[in-house]
Write an enzyme that holds these catalytic residues in place. Structure first.
Site, mmCIF file in Angstrom:
data_model
loop_
_atom_site.group_PDB
_atom_site.id
_atom_site.type_symbol
_atom_site.label_atom_id
_atom_site.label_comp_id
_atom_site.label_asym_id
_atom_site.label_seq_id
_atom_site.Cartn_x
_atom_site.Cartn_y
_atom_site.Cartn_z
ATOM 1 N N ARG A 1 115.432 -21.610 62.632
ATOM 2 C CA ARG A 1 116.455 -22.663 62.531
ATOM 3 C C ARG A 1 117.187 -22.800 63.866
ATOM 4 N NH1 ARG A 1 118.147 -27.360 60.294
ATOM 5 N NH2 ARG A 1 119.513 -27.044 58.486
ATOM 6 N N GLN B 1 117.312 -36.897 65.711
ATOM 7 C CA GLN B 1 118.516 -36.211 66.164
ATOM 8 C C GLN B 1 119.099 -35.713 64.850
ATOM 9 O OE1 GLN B 1 121.295 -34.456 66.639
ATOM 10 N NE2 GLN B 1 122.480 -36.281 66.125
ATOM 11 N N ASP C 1 107.810 -40.673 72.353
ATOM 12 C CA ASP C 1 109.225 -40.612 71.964
ATOM 13 C C ASP C 1 109.469 -41.646 70.869
ATOM 14 O OD1 ASP C 1 111.942 -39.517 73.738
ATOM 15 O OD2 ASP C 1 112.211 -40.920 72.061
ATOM 16 N N LYS D 1 119.604 -42.156 58.408
ATOM 17 C CA LYS D 1 118.534 -41.693 57.512
ATOM 18 C C LYS D 1 118.410 -42.584 56.266
ATOM 19 C CE LYS D 1 116.662 -37.882 59.340
ATOM 20 N NZ LYS D 1 115.243 -37.517 59.364
ATOM 21 N N TYR E 1 124.475 -39.814 61.228
ATOM 22 C CA TYR E 1 123.143 -39.260 60.911
ATOM 23 C C TYR E 1 122.720 -39.696 59.501
ATOM 24 C CZ TYR E 1 119.758 -35.743 59.304
ATOM 25 O OH TYR E 1 118.667 -35.111 58.760
ATOM 26 N N LEU F 1 108.915 -36.130 61.316
ATOM 27 C CA LEU F 1 109.994 -35.130 61.309
ATOM 28 C C LEU F 1 110.957 -35.310 62.480
ATOM 29 C CD1 LEU F 1 107.926 -31.889 60.487
ATOM 30 C CD2 LEU F 1 108.743 -33.674 58.950
HETATM 31 P P1 NAP Z 1 114.914 -30.011 64.249
HETATM 32 O O1 NAP Z 1 114.627 -28.562 64.357
HETATM 33 O O2 NAP Z 1 116.146 -30.569 64.854
HETATM 34 O O3 NAP Z 1 113.652 -30.801 64.833
HETATM 35 C C1 NAP Z 1 113.696 -32.171 65.130
HETATM 36 C C2 NAP Z 1 112.657 -32.461 66.198
HETATM 37 O O4 NAP Z 1 112.722 -33.847 66.534
HETATM 38 C C3 NAP Z 1 112.859 -31.685 67.492
HETATM 39 O O5 NAP Z 1 111.655 -31.071 67.881
HETATM 40 C C4 NAP Z 1 113.272 -32.748 68.501
HETATM 41 O O6 NAP Z 1 112.805 -32.518 69.796
HETATM 42 C C5 NAP Z 1 112.561 -33.970 67.929
HETATM 43 N N1 NAP Z 1 113.150 -35.220 68.422
HETATM 44 C C6 NAP Z 1 114.468 -35.555 68.469
HETATM 45 N N2 NAP Z 1 114.604 -36.784 68.995
HETATM 46 C C7 NAP Z 1 113.363 -37.226 69.287
HETATM 47 C C8 NAP Z 1 112.844 -38.412 69.862
HETATM 48 N N3 NAP Z 1 113.642 -39.405 70.258
HETATM 49 N N4 NAP Z 1 111.499 -38.523 70.017
HETATM 50 C C9 NAP Z 1 110.681 -37.521 69.650
HETATM 51 N N5 NAP Z 1 111.103 -36.363 69.112
HETATM 52 C C10 NAP Z 1 112.428 -36.232 68.931
HETATM 53 O O7 NAP Z 1 114.908 -30.456 62.719
HETATM 54 P P2 NAP Z 1 114.225 -29.746 61.455
HETATM 55 O O8 NAP Z 1 115.227 -28.875 60.813
HETATM 56 O O9 NAP Z 1 112.893 -29.232 61.842
HETATM 57 O O10 NAP Z 1 114.061 -31.013 60.498
HETATM 58 C C11 NAP Z 1 112.914 -31.848 60.566
HETATM 59 C C12 NAP Z 1 113.267 -33.214 60.028
HETATM 60 O O11 NAP Z 1 113.714 -33.096 58.686
HETATM 61 C C13 NAP Z 1 114.382 -33.942 60.765
HETATM 62 O O12 NAP Z 1 114.064 -35.317 60.739
HETATM 63 C C14 NAP Z 1 115.610 -33.677 59.925
HETATM 64 O O13 NAP Z 1 116.537 -34.711 60.100
HETATM 65 C C15 NAP Z 1 115.012 -33.666 58.543
HETATM 66 N N6 NAP Z 1 115.687 -32.829 57.540
HETATM 67 C C16 NAP Z 1 115.961 -31.532 57.809
HETATM 68 C C17 NAP Z 1 116.540 -30.727 56.858
HETATM 69 C C18 NAP Z 1 116.856 -29.286 57.120
HETATM 70 O O14 NAP Z 1 117.646 -28.706 56.361
HETATM 71 N N7 NAP Z 1 116.239 -28.658 58.110
HETATM 72 C C19 NAP Z 1 116.830 -31.267 55.591
HETATM 73 C C20 NAP Z 1 116.507 -32.606 55.334
HETATM 74 C C21 NAP Z 1 115.908 -33.380 56.320
HETATM 75 P P3 NAP Z 1 113.390 -31.309 70.730
HETATM 76 O O15 NAP Z 1 112.760 -30.052 70.154
HETATM 77 O O16 NAP Z 1 112.888 -31.683 72.066
HETATM 78 O O17 NAP Z 1 114.872 -31.342 70.560
HETATM 79 N N1 GDD Z 2 126.888 -26.570 62.108
HETATM 80 C C1 GDD Z 2 128.009 -25.968 61.642
HETATM 81 N N2 GDD Z 2 128.716 -25.145 62.473
HETATM 82 N N3 GDD Z 2 128.383 -26.198 60.366
HETATM 83 C C2 GDD Z 2 129.481 -25.555 59.920
HETATM 84 C C3 GDD Z 2 130.232 -24.692 60.723
HETATM 85 C C4 GDD Z 2 129.833 -24.487 62.063
HETATM 86 O O1 GDD Z 2 130.444 -23.759 62.827
HETATM 87 N N4 GDD Z 2 131.249 -24.186 59.971
HETATM 88 C C5 GDD Z 2 131.139 -24.721 58.761
HETATM 89 N N5 GDD Z 2 130.082 -25.559 58.718
HETATM 90 C C6 GDD Z 2 129.689 -26.368 57.550
HETATM 91 C C7 GDD Z 2 129.487 -27.842 57.856
HETATM 92 O O2 GDD Z 2 130.736 -28.523 57.914
HETATM 93 C C8 GDD Z 2 128.620 -28.249 56.678
HETATM 94 O O3 GDD Z 2 129.420 -28.541 55.570
HETATM 95 C C9 GDD Z 2 127.798 -26.999 56.381
HETATM 96 O O4 GDD Z 2 128.417 -25.925 57.085
HETATM 97 C C10 GDD Z 2 126.335 -27.071 56.820
HETATM 98 O O5 GDD Z 2 126.294 -27.501 58.161
HETATM 99 P P1 GDD Z 2 124.911 -27.500 58.989
HETATM 100 O O6 GDD Z 2 124.278 -26.190 58.926
HETATM 101 O O7 GDD Z 2 125.210 -28.078 60.332
HETATM 102 O O8 GDD Z 2 123.970 -28.462 58.129
HETATM 103 P P2 GDD Z 2 124.225 -29.896 57.490
HETATM 104 O O9 GDD Z 2 124.268 -29.703 56.012
HETATM 105 O O10 GDD Z 2 125.344 -30.608 58.114
HETATM 106 O O11 GDD Z 2 122.884 -30.659 57.901
HETATM 107 C C11 GDD Z 2 121.625 -30.026 57.786
HETATM 108 O O12 GDD Z 2 121.078 -30.274 56.515
HETATM 109 C C12 GDD Z 2 120.799 -31.647 56.215
HETATM 110 C C13 GDD Z 2 120.241 -31.700 54.788
HETATM 111 O O13 GDD Z 2 121.308 -31.716 53.886
HETATM 112 C C14 GDD Z 2 120.728 -30.591 58.894
HETATM 113 O O14 GDD Z 2 119.530 -29.853 58.924
HETATM 114 C C15 GDD Z 2 120.381 -32.042 58.651
HETATM 115 O O15 GDD Z 2 119.413 -32.461 59.603
HETATM 116 C C16 GDD Z 2 119.795 -32.161 57.241
HETATM 117 O O16 GDD Z 2 119.459 -33.496 56.959
#
Ligand code: NAP
Ligand code: GDD
Length: 371
Positions: free
Chosen positions: A197, A94, A69, A166, A162, A91
């Site tokens: 996703r 939260q 963890d 980061k 968050y 990766l």
């Molecule tokens: P995700 O689906 O939420 O995956 C995050 C993983 O981290 C999950 O498997 C979660 O475990 C694990 N985790 C959370 N807390 C932990 C802890 N305390 N110890 C060990 N593992 C823990 O996120 P993702 O979309 O794959 O993104 C991967 C990384 O890139 C994240 O760091 C995110 O913040 C970053 N990021 C994502 C995006 C995006 O658009 N997807 C963009 C920029 C950066 P569980 O499966 O058990 O919940």
């Molecule tokens: N989740 C969510 N749910 N977002 C909503 C909703 C809803 O019902 N309605 C509108 N939104 C809007 C949010 O306010 C935000 O502006 C946008 O949709 C995207 O929301 P998310 O899909 O939750 O993503 P995020 O941009 O906040 O964060 C994701 O991308 C980041 C990179 O820019 C996550 O993956 C983060 O972990 C990642 O760092």
């Protein structure tokens, strides 16, 4: 852990997440031994890895899961001593922005301090000179953006616990690179999505709703800010950039983005259209409604706006400049999945899942499964 075959060894934290699953596939295909860090959960938490754990998956035997963890430093040090990775992809986080307002302290611990715990574990295990480490940094760090588009030189202005966590992780990676000459890199990734996703991120929430509403499993979906703009790419393409970042001669930081931004509203229109429910909008603010414009369900309200999904502070616009990634990494988003194709792929996958859901419900009734 010995690597008798001379293969590269990687450790992926957050392996059970969206990106973890695609990165595992990529590294196994490239011949790596892949160790995955998963945290303890009361129920099965690796559905995205199930296919890879199947003995018939290519190189499945080279994939090993371990409990640890990010908030348990001892577990990280022990895991590093055991696995001795050449590359680490951090990766784990939260990763939900809205949830971070409800869990600010835990978000800081997992998504911010977790990065420091990992770096110290690398040093503690005597791997500082050997191991290359990737940090999953994010466009959320740009938050209330100071310029458009955002690049590696754009100042940070995070808008959520968050984003703040980061920013800490970003700088501690830079600091360990400068202080100890460690190969620490940040990938500043803009939003990337896929059929894998998490269900509460907006794209997947929308594509699932479009499919489930079409098939009669759901009436309507409530969303927050429809006018937010995001630079959306495909997660499968983005894990390739992560790998490229760690293959460079010099440790550095890179923006990874498509250079195209889209509103939540447009993504919603495309998704419902793909599901056969073309939308028109009526009303304003929280009274705005998405209504089926034609066809069998004409007039049905399928999208509502709810304050519940607004954030205390919003990131209105993200648009990345991937010039450095193109020039240095040879990563070219224009040759990869477009946001329209991404949307179609997600809706189509959720249609299949919705059909499966219907079959499951019928089966459970037949077999009298109690839950
Ligand atoms: P995700 O689906 O939420 O995956 C995050 C993983 O981290 C999950 O498997 C979660 O475990 C694990 N985790 C959370 N807390 C932990 C802890 N305390 N110890 C060990 N593992 C823990 O996120 P993702 O979309 O794959 O993104 C991967 C990384 O890139 C994240 O760091 C995110 O913040 C970053 N990021 C994502 C995006 C995006 O658009 N997807 C963009 C920029 C950066 P569980 O499966 O058990 O919940
Ligand atoms: N989740 C969510 N749910 N977002 C909503 C909703 C809803 O019902 N309605 C509108 N939104 C809007 C949010 O306010 C935000 O502006 C946008 O949709 C995207 O929301 P998310 O899909 O939750 O993503 P995020 O941009 O906040 O964060 C994701 O991308 C980041 C990179 O820019 C996550 O993956 C983060 O972990 C990642 O760092």
């Amino acid at each position: 852990m010995p690597n008798a075959e001379g293969r590269k060894v990687a450790l992926i934290t957050g392996v059970c997440g969206q990106d973890g699953s695609y990165l595992t596939e990529l590294l196994l295909e490239k011949g790596y031994i892949v160790h995955g860090l998963k945290r303890r959960s009361s129920s099965f938490n690796h559905p995205r890895l199930e296919h890879i754990l199947d003995k018939d998956y290519p190189n499945s035997k080279n994939f090993i899961l371990h409990y640890a963890d990010m908030v348990d430093s001892t577990s990280l040090t022990n895991l590093l001593k055991l696995t001795q990775p050449d590359e680490i992809y951090n990766l784990a986080a939260q990763s939900h922005v809205k949830v971070s307002f409800e869990l600010p302290e835990y978000t800081a611990a997992a998504s911010g301090m977790g990065a420091l715990n990992l770096l110290e574990a690398v040093r503690g295990a005597g791997l500082a000179d050997k191991t290359r480490i990737y940090q999953a940094s994010t466009s959320e760090m740009f938050g209330k953006v100071h310029e458009v588009p955002q690049s590696e030189t754009t100042p940070f202005h995070p808008r959520s616990p968050y984003g703040v966590a980061k920013v800490y992780a970003f700088w501690i990676f830079v600091n360990y690179r400068e202080s100890y000459n460690m190969f620490c890199c940040n990938g500043i990734l803009f939003n990337h999505e896929s059929p894998r996703r998490g269900e509460t991120f907006v794209t997947r929430k929308i594509t699932m709703a479009a499919a489930r509403i079409k098939l009669g499993l759901q009436d309507c979906v409530s969303l927050g800010n429809l006018d937010a703009k995001r630079d959306w790419g495909h997660a499968k393409d983005y894990v390739e950039a992560m790998w490229r970042i760690l293959q460079q001669d010099k440790a550095d930081d890179f923006v990874v983005a498509t250079g195209i931004t889209t509103t939540v509203r447009a993504f919603c229109e495309w998704s419902f259209n793909r599901a056969g429910l073309p939308l028109r909008w009526e009303g304003e603010g929280v009274n705005e409604r998405g209504i089926v414009a034609s066809g069998e369900h004409e007039g049905k309200v399928v999208v509502k706006v709810s304050e519940r999904f607004f954030r205390p502070a919003e990131v209105e616009l993200l648009l990345g400049d991937p010039a450095k990634a193109k020039a240095v990494l040879g990563w070219h988003p224009e040759q990869l999945t477009s946001v329209e194709k991404l949307c179609e792929e997600m809706v189509d996958a959720d249609m299949e899942l919705a059909k499966l859901e219907i079959m499951n419900v019928e089966m459970k009734k037949k077999l009298k499964v109690p839950y």
